[in-house]
Design an enzyme around this catalytic site. Structure first.
Site, PDB file in Angstrom:
ATOM      1  N   ASP A  98      79.378  18.060  11.418  1.00 36.86           N
ATOM      2  CA  ASP A  98      78.127  18.649  11.886  1.00 36.86           C
ATOM      3  C   ASP A  98      77.880  19.949  11.122  1.00 36.86           C
ATOM      4  OD1 ASP A  98      75.822  18.809  13.355  1.00 36.86           O
ATOM      5  OD2 ASP A  98      76.776  19.769  15.076  1.00 36.86           O
ATOM      6  N   TYR A 142      75.118  23.285   9.939  1.00 35.32           N
ATOM      7  CA  TYR A 142      74.485  24.428  10.610  1.00 35.32           C
ATOM      8  C   TYR A 142      73.469  24.986   9.609  1.00 35.32           C
ATOM      9  CZ  TYR A 142      74.753  28.884  13.332  1.00 35.32           C
ATOM     10  OH  TYR A 142      74.506  29.991  14.111  1.00 35.32           O
ATOM     11  N   HIS A 154      67.445  28.493  13.126  1.00 37.22           N
ATOM     12  CA  HIS A 154      68.445  28.346  14.190  1.00 37.22           C
ATOM     13  C   HIS A 154      69.568  29.367  14.019  1.00 37.22           C
ATOM     14  CE1 HIS A 154      71.166  26.575  17.092  1.00 37.22           C
ATOM     15  NE2 HIS A 154      72.078  26.397  16.155  1.00 37.22           N
ATOM     16  N   ARG A 200      75.073  38.364  17.904  1.00 40.56           N
ATOM     17  CA  ARG A 200      75.659  39.364  17.021  1.00 40.56           C
ATOM     18  C   ARG A 200      74.707  40.535  16.863  1.00 40.56           C
ATOM     19  NH1 ARG A 200      77.797  34.805  14.594  1.00 40.56           N
ATOM     20  NH2 ARG A 200      76.011  34.599  13.236  1.00 40.56           N
ATOM     21  N   GLU A 220      71.103  19.752  21.271  1.00 39.85           N
ATOM     22  CA  GLU A 220      70.762  20.221  19.928  1.00 39.85           C
ATOM     23  C   GLU A 220      69.987  19.100  19.233  1.00 39.85           C
ATOM     24  OE1 GLU A 220      74.245  21.847  17.959  1.00 39.85           O
ATOM     25  OE2 GLU A 220      74.019  23.730  19.075  1.00 39.85           O
ATOM     26  N   GLU A 278      68.839  17.235  16.266  1.00 40.91           N
ATOM     27  CA  GLU A 278      69.337  17.100  14.898  1.00 40.91           C
ATOM     28  C   GLU A 278      68.946  15.731  14.352  1.00 40.91           C
ATOM     29  OE1 GLU A 278      73.398  18.128  14.132  1.00 40.91           O
ATOM     30  OE2 GLU A 278      73.543  19.516  15.831  1.00 40.91           O
ATOM     31  N   ASP A 335      73.274  16.619  19.701  1.00 41.91           N
ATOM     32  CA  ASP A 335      74.617  17.208  19.781  1.00 41.91           C
ATOM     33  C   ASP A 335      74.723  17.973  21.108  1.00 41.91           C
ATOM     34  OD1 ASP A 335      77.104  18.296  19.239  1.00 41.91           O
ATOM     35  OD2 ASP A 335      76.302  19.881  17.952  1.00 41.91           O
ATOM     36  N   ARG A 389      77.470  25.431  26.427  1.00 39.85           N
ATOM     37  CA  ARG A 389      77.436  26.789  25.868  1.00 39.85           C
ATOM     38  C   ARG A 389      78.483  27.713  26.475  1.00 39.85           C
ATOM     39  NH1 ARG A 389      75.003  25.542  21.335  1.00 39.85           N
ATOM     40  NH2 ARG A 389      72.925  24.683  21.640  1.00 39.85           N
ATOM     41  N   GLN A 429      81.827  26.771  25.045  1.00 42.46           N
ATOM     42  CA  GLN A 429      81.814  27.180  23.635  1.00 42.46           C
ATOM     43  C   GLN A 429      82.074  28.676  23.499  1.00 42.46           C
ATOM     44  OE1 GLN A 429      78.130  26.064  21.741  1.00 42.46           O
ATOM     45  NE2 GLN A 429      78.743  26.784  19.719  1.00 42.46           N
ATOM     46  N   TYR A 450      85.392  29.336  21.058  1.00 44.66           N
ATOM     47  CA  TYR A 450      85.012  29.076  19.662  1.00 44.66           C
ATOM     48  C   TYR A 450      85.625  30.024  18.649  1.00 44.66           C
ATOM     49  CZ  TYR A 450      81.543  32.804  18.859  1.00 44.66           C
ATOM     50  OH  TYR A 450      80.926  34.000  18.648  1.00 44.66           O
ATOM     51  N   LYS A 491      81.704  20.574  22.320  1.00 45.55           N
ATOM     52  CA  LYS A 491      80.831  19.632  21.621  1.00 45.55           C
ATOM     53  C   LYS A 491      81.468  18.263  21.411  1.00 45.55           C
ATOM     54  CE  LYS A 491      78.214  23.170  19.192  1.00 45.55           C
ATOM     55  NZ  LYS A 491      76.870  22.557  19.202  1.00 45.55           N
ATOM     56  N   THR A 500      78.158  12.865  21.632  1.00 49.14           N
ATOM     57  CA  THR A 500      77.054  13.053  20.685  1.00 49.14           C
ATOM     58  C   THR A 500      76.257  11.761  20.695  1.00 49.14           C
ATOM     59  OG1 THR A 500      78.426  14.494  19.306  1.00 49.14           O
ATOM     60  CG2 THR A 500      76.461  13.556  18.278  1.00 49.14           C
ATOM     61  N   THR A 551      71.359  21.973  14.284  1.00 48.17           N
ATOM     62  CA  THR A 551      70.157  22.139  15.098  1.00 48.17           C
ATOM     63  C   THR A 551      68.957  22.467  14.223  1.00 48.17           C
ATOM     64  OG1 THR A 551      71.566  23.035  16.812  1.00 48.17           O
ATOM     65  CG2 THR A 551      69.192  23.340  17.084  1.00 48.17           C
ATOM     66  N   GLU A 575      67.863  28.506  22.583  1.00 48.06           N
ATOM     67  CA  GLU A 575      66.831  29.287  21.900  1.00 48.06           C
ATOM     68  C   GLU A 575      65.503  29.282  22.664  1.00 48.06           C
ATOM     69  OE1 GLU A 575      68.161  26.731  18.482  1.00 48.06           O
ATOM     70  OE2 GLU A 575      67.083  28.292  17.370  1.00 48.06           O
TER      71      GLU A 575
HETATM   72 CA    CA Z   1      75.206  20.931  16.222  1.00 44.14          CA
END
Ligand code: CA
Length: 395
Positions: free
Chosen positions: A120, A122, A127, A136, A192, A194, A213, A217, A220, A224, A233, A237, A330, A344
């Site tokens: 997968d 990114y 996104h 962040r 997600e 995709e 996906d 959250r 995660q 993560y 995840k 899927t 995503t 989001e």
């Molecule tokens: Ca994904």
């Protein structure tokens, strides 16, 4: 046959296909289905019907891996042959189709391939920027590597399932801000939006599906760092059952966004590198009479292309195998209503979205059904994917 062009917009089929139907004669996606009763076999979707390739002795097997392992010219020739068989100008099959044509509602659709490796990516700038802004630094949301390579991770191929598979709310370790954890049902279950693409053994792209996906959250968030997504995840899927060939998408190629800095030589590709695919996300609560469209976007916005993803995936010498699956990451567009995840759309739970029923959602509730939909718009026809759906059931 050499001059036959299966992408011509003026082709028509003797099987009825309304202009807004995803499975036009210009599409001809491949899949695996089982008549009831009957063994799994390959087929091609045309309108609300499926052409049985095994019955016609055109292709056999309970997965498309064997076809994906052949050279791309075999894929193209097979699609052209099927197109001519379904062409309204060709009486060969039209008057005798019999057991070779099934009504889609009479069969079970299965996973199109035995998936070896699943990666997968990114690769949506929008996104990655949204997530980086949330977790962040809004002033500096992208990590330094993001514009240099398509970020990805190896996922769990064993839980890639066909559309319609129930989405059992996962359990896992959740934490508050005090750095201690509990084992409990996920409270921040997300989607997600995709696309996924299947690889041939040559590293060529066979075709695309829609891919959801499903993501936990809160699980995660705790697990993560430092190695990336793991149990958040790997529980499920979902993919759409019909693989739309790259050949069928050729008329819808478009230039991608400008890449700055210029990719290193081994990641450079010729334009047009992207595809114009309309994408939608629909959410229907168990009690609601209909679904609400919660996002509309387009695959054309993707920063890193599929070809660049493959070039990166194999740049260390790693081989690929027929039936390997890659997720795009995503797909989010530039506007608030074009984001490809609830994370989001509801901005990490701070701005819940309102459905047509007046209900709000920050994340998924039990009983919610999510449907992803996608298509390319031709002149008088569509090259579409069909739906990928899933309903959330309690942990
Ligand atoms: Ca994904």
């Amino acid at each position: 046959m050499a001059s036959y062009q299966p992408n011509q917009s003026n082709l028509t089929s003797w099987v009825p296909v309304p202009p807004d139907h995803p499975f036009s004669i210009q599409n001809l996606p491949f899949g695996i289905f089982a008549p009831k009763p009957g063994d799994p076999r390959p087929g091609v979707a045309i309108g609300d019907h499926i052409l049985d390739l095994a019955e016609l002795n055109i292709w056999e097997g309970d997965s498309l891996n064997g076809l994906m392992a052949r050279p791309p010219q075999v894929w193209s020739d097979l699609r052209a042959r099927v197109s001519w068989l379904l062409n309204s100008e060709n009486p060969e099959l039209r008057d005798t189709s019999g057991r070779a044509l099934h009504r889609a509602e009479d069969v079970e659709l299965l996973l199109p391939a035995a998936i070896g490796d699943y990666v997968d990516f990114y690769s949506s700038l929008e996104h990655a920027t949204n997530v980086g802004s949330m977790f962040r630094d809004p002033a500096n949301p992208l990590l330094p590597n993001w514009r240099w390579l398509p970020i990805g991770y190896h996922g769990k191929s064993g839980t890639v399932s066909v559309s319609g598979t129930p989405v059992k709310r996962p359990k896992g370790q959740l934490t508050g801000d005090n750095q201690s954890a509990v084992y409990a049902p996920c409270r921040r279950l997300d989607i997600e939006l995709e696309t996924g693409f299947f690889l041939g053994s040559s590293g060529d792209i066979f075709g695309l599906v829609l891919l959801n996906d499903w993501s936990a959250r809160d699980i995660q968030r705790w697990e993560y760092q430092p190695l990336g997504p793991f149990l958040a995840k790997s529980f499920l899927t979902s993919i759409s059952p019909w693989v739309v060939t790259l050949d069928a998408l050729t008329p819808f190629r478009v230039d991608g966004p400008e890449q700055q800095p210029a990719p290193l030589p081994h990641l450079q590709t010729a334009e047009p590198r992207n595809y114009d695919i309309h994408l939608e996300v629909w959410l229907q609560p168990a009690s609601a009479p209909s679904a609400t469209c919660i996002a509309r976007t387009n695959f054309r916005h993707m920063y890193w292309s599929m070809r660049q993803q493959v070039q990166h995936l194999t740049s260390n010498g790693a081989p690929v195998r027929a039936g390997d699956l890659c997720g795009s990451g995503t797909i989010s567009g530039p506007t608030r209503d074009s984001f490809g995840s609830l994370l989001e759309l509801a901005w990490n739970g701070t701005k819940p979205i309102t459905l047509d029923t007046g209900e709000t959602r920050a994340f998924l509730e039990d009983g919610d059904t999510i449907t992803l939909r996608g298509w390319c718009q031709g002149v008088g026809y569509r090259v579409g994917f069909g739906d990928v759906t899933g309903t959330v059931v309690p942990a």
